[in-house]
Motif scaffolding. Structure first.
Motif, PDB file in Angstrom:
ATOM      1  N   UNK A 450       9.477  65.510  20.756  1.00  0.00           N
ATOM      2  CA  UNK A 450      10.496  64.606  21.301  1.00  0.00           C
ATOM      3  C   UNK A 450      10.867  63.484  20.342  1.00  0.00           C
ATOM      4  N   UNK A 451      10.453  63.604  19.057  1.00  0.00           N
ATOM      5  CA  UNK A 451      10.654  62.515  18.094  1.00  0.00           C
ATOM      6  C   UNK A 451      11.929  62.668  17.278  1.00  0.00           C
ATOM      7  N   UNK A 452      12.858  63.523  17.722  1.00  0.00           N
ATOM      8  CA  UNK A 452      14.151  63.695  17.066  1.00  0.00           C
ATOM      9  C   UNK A 452      15.253  63.482  18.088  1.00  0.00           C
ATOM     10  N   UNK A 453      16.493  63.308  17.585  1.00  0.00           N
ATOM     11  CA  UNK A 453      17.623  63.042  18.482  1.00  0.00           C
ATOM     12  C   UNK A 453      17.771  64.166  19.504  1.00  0.00           C
ATOM     13  N   UNK A 454      17.793  65.415  19.034  1.00  0.00           N
ATOM     14  CA  UNK A 454      17.752  66.578  19.918  1.00  0.00           C
ATOM     15  C   UNK A 454      16.355  67.168  19.780  1.00  0.00           C
ATOM     16  N   UNK A 455      15.534  67.148  20.819  1.00  0.00           N
ATOM     17  CA  UNK A 455      14.134  67.589  20.704  1.00  0.00           C
ATOM     18  C   UNK A 455      14.002  69.024  20.191  1.00  0.00           C
ATOM     19  N   UNK A 456      12.800  69.336  19.683  1.00  0.00           N
ATOM     20  CA  UNK A 456      12.494  70.666  19.157  1.00  0.00           C
ATOM     21  C   UNK A 456      11.617  71.415  20.156  1.00  0.00           C
TER      22      UNK A 456
END
Length: 668
Positions: A450-456
């Motif tokens: 959840x540490x990116x703009x669009x989660x992985x």
């Protein structure tokens, strides 16, 4: 140009001019520089015939063997910019009675380009495929296969307004997002291609048939040119050209005499060989032409006495430079510290924004079906995928890219990175649906980041690729048997039956196709890619949405009504079942007209009682006709144009399993 020259800190008189052409050879044709290995006239001026440039009477350079006009050559990055044709589809009247006939669209010859056998390919990094028109499908073909394509849509009234605006002299600025115009990436190693365009719906007419397709470097500029021409002017400019970029390598090695240059093996023009040619570049600290003697030069003369000893001016310059370097290193260190601080703060912000705190509480309390679910850090996934290296890409889809990764404990995973311009709803949709599914034939979700703009999203890794690859690129040592195909069909049908009827809420997959069916180490089927799937209320019978899906698998009833039902998944599964029976692709533009759409051709063969003519020969050799015919009849029911007449996935699953049992008993 050297960076010191570009910055204005160095005078040109202190730099050796690099030699760009062979002695006695012309360097310029008009305003275009022709550096070696390219050359004109005398064979000594160019490396081989492919690099021969003809300077025509109007001072315009052409690559002689492939007859494309050259606008720029950059030997430092091994590219040639050329003028590439724009293919214009015209309409000719198909009959006298306009109420019964429709214009027949054609593409003016030539409809393609061939660089086969040459050291040139179209650069997939610097070019794009563009189609412009109203309600058309634009396709790029290479080696008798479709390698790229896109859809451009608009209503007749919109198109009429567009043409009126152009006719009145107004400038029209378009983006290229599927309305009037669409784009698609081109593949690597593209040495030949053809262009085709088709109306998106049978019976409809693209108003005016003013359709275009091209491969271009600066497509927005070219598109604006086409849109803002009046129809009369367009007809005079059918042969309009757009700028495109070719990459090159030296296919036949020759002796490079340049000093201060290095040459490396490359495979620019072929994916089938470890190296298909060579590329050269000047060493660090030098610049110029790496393919010729004296081509790579360095700055030096001003700072030395005639006997070769440094001047006082040089010493002062060196000390000043040393101070500048120390200052720059200090600033760089401060920059890195600040960059890491900002990156950490950004990761923490995205984590909170994406609901990480709440999810952590759920995981710590082991509620729901999250007992084996893990929250991954961005640093962990970057290390696992080598910073999302292109060599780790497993596949590209409409929603994002999937990478292969290895965790610190040695476990292999698949990491899905959603497109940046996408919406977080795509991630939430797939996350919510997969977290509710627990089925052995559905790909398993292991966790997320959840540490990116669009989660992985992180999934289990499925090692044997897709059913599409296995069906249409079969390994001679491990062919797909009738028994394996029937087993895969049963597993996929069981998974869809589970989604439709046994999940906590009914789930419509909405993109069933052979590329979304993965095969594990034991060749068990795993249904994947739930980015467009929808979970609906139990009492609902259909879902009204914008039409989404894959050409060849799309339910015709859904296409016309925009109402997706469980029977729409049944239709798509029917296409997969026909693929398994025939070994043919769902869409083939090299097949005869009646056989280009596999589903329609299969129904025709069933009605004419010649279905065994298109069944895969291996199946005919291994299976019994009555069992094969039973599966074919079931596939025909799945492909019924009326959804209400199609069987449910429960019925499909039970019938396939019954055929499997009959087959086993007949062998006992």
């Amino acid at each position: 140009m050297h960076p010191l020259l570009a910055s204005g800190k160095l005078d040109l008189q202190f730099l050796h001019d690099p030699i760009m052409a062979q002695p006695g050879c012309d360097l310029m044709c008009g305003d275009v520089e022709i550096p070696y290995p390219f050359g004109m006239k005398d064979p000594k001026c160019y490396a081989e015939e492919w690099f021969q440039v003809e300077c025509k009477s109007n001072h315009t350079p052409y690559l002689k063997l492939i007859n494309l006009e050259v606008t720029a050559i950059d030997v430092n990055i091994s590219t040639v910019e050329v003028k590439n044709p724009v293919f214009h589809r015209k309409c000719h009247d198909g009959g006298k009675d306009s109420s019964l006939s429709r214009p027949k669209p054609t593409i003016e010859d030539p409809a393609g380009i061939s660089l086969r056998g040459s050291p040139f390919v179209y650069s997939n990094k610097r070019n794009t495929f563009v189609a412009f028109g109203c309600n058309i499908l634009g396709f790029l073909h290479s080696n008798r296969s479709v390698v790229a394509g896109c859809v451009s849509v608009c209503g007749p009234k919109e198109f009429t307004r567009l043409k009126k605006s152009v006719a009145s002299g107004k400038k029209v600025n378009l983006g290229c997002h599927g309305k009037f115009c669409c784009v698609a990436s081109i593949p690597s190693y593209l040495s030949e291609y053809e262009v085709t365009m088709e109306d998106i719906r049978n019976g409809s007419i693209a108003p005016g048939c003013d359709d275009y397709a091209l491969i271009a470097k600066k497509w927005r500029k070219e598109l604006t040119w086409m849109v803002n021409q009046k129809e009369s002017e367009l007809k005079k400019n059918v042969s309009h050209y757009a700028h495109a970029v070719l990459e090159f390598e030296i296919l036949n090695w020759f002796n490079i005499e340049a000093t201060n240059a290095e040459c490396l093996k490359t495979n620019v023009t072929s994916s089938k060989m470890e190296n298909s040619g060579w590329r050269c570049k000047c060493r660090v600290g030098f610049h110029g032409n790496p393919y010729i003697a004296g081509g790579c030069v360095v700055i030096r003369d001003r700072w030395y006495h005639s006997e070769g000893t440094p001047t006082k001016e040089l010493m002062v310059g060196l000390l000043s430079s040393l101070g500048s370097i120390i200052l720059l290193l200090g600033l760089r260190w401060l920059y890195e510290v600040e960059r890491k601080r900002i990156a950490k703060k950004s990761r923490e912000s995205f984590f909170k924004k994406n609901g990480g705190v709440l999810l952590e509480k759920v995981l710590s309390s082991s509620e729901g079906s999250f007992d084996k679910f893990k929250l991954f850090s961005l640093k962990e996934l970057e290390k696992a995928t080598n910073h999302f290296n292109v060599n780790r890409i497993l596949g590209n889809g409409g929603e994002g890219t999937v990478y292969k990764g290895m965790l610190l404990d040695g476990k292999i995973v698949a990491v899905k990175k959603f497109k940046v311009q996408g919406k977080i709803e795509q991630f939430i949709n797939e996350f919510v649906i997969l977290s509710q599914i627990d089925h052995r034939n559905v790909v398993k979700l292991l966790g997320c980041c959840l540490e990116t703009e669009i989660p992985l999203l992180v999934y289990e890794f499925i090692p044997n690729g897709t059913l599409f690859q296995y069906l249409h690129d079969q390994d001679a040592y491990l062919p797909m048997t009738w028994e394996m195909r029937l087993k895969i069909a049963i597993e996929v049908a069981g998974a869809l039956f589970y989604l439709h009827s046994a999940a906590s809420k009914p789930i419509y997959h909405r993109d069933i196709k052979s590329t979304n069916i993965l095969l594990d180490e034991k060749y068990n089927a795993k249904v994947a890619d739930f980015g467009t799937s929808k979970m609906i209320a139990i009492e609902d019978t259909h879902l009204t949405t914008i039409v989404k899906g894959t050409f060849g698998y799309l339910d015709p009833e859904y296409f016309h009504t925009s109402q997706f039902t469980d029977k729409s998944d049944v239709y798509s599964f029917g296409v997969v079942l026909v693929e398994l029976l025939t070994g043919q692709k769902p869409v083939s533009f090299v097949a005869p007209d009646e056989a280009q759409n596999l589903a329609s051709y299969f129904i025709l063969c069933m009605e004419e009682k010649r279905v065994f003519d298109i069944i895969d020969k291996r199946i005919m050799w291994e299976g019994r006709r009555k069992h094969i015919n039973a599966v074919a009849k079931l596939a025909k029911r799945c492909l019924d144009l009326k959804g209400i007449k199609r069987p449910s996935m429960k019925e499909v699953s039970m019938q396939l399993y019954g055929i499997w049992e009959l087959q086993r008993n007949s062998r006992a």
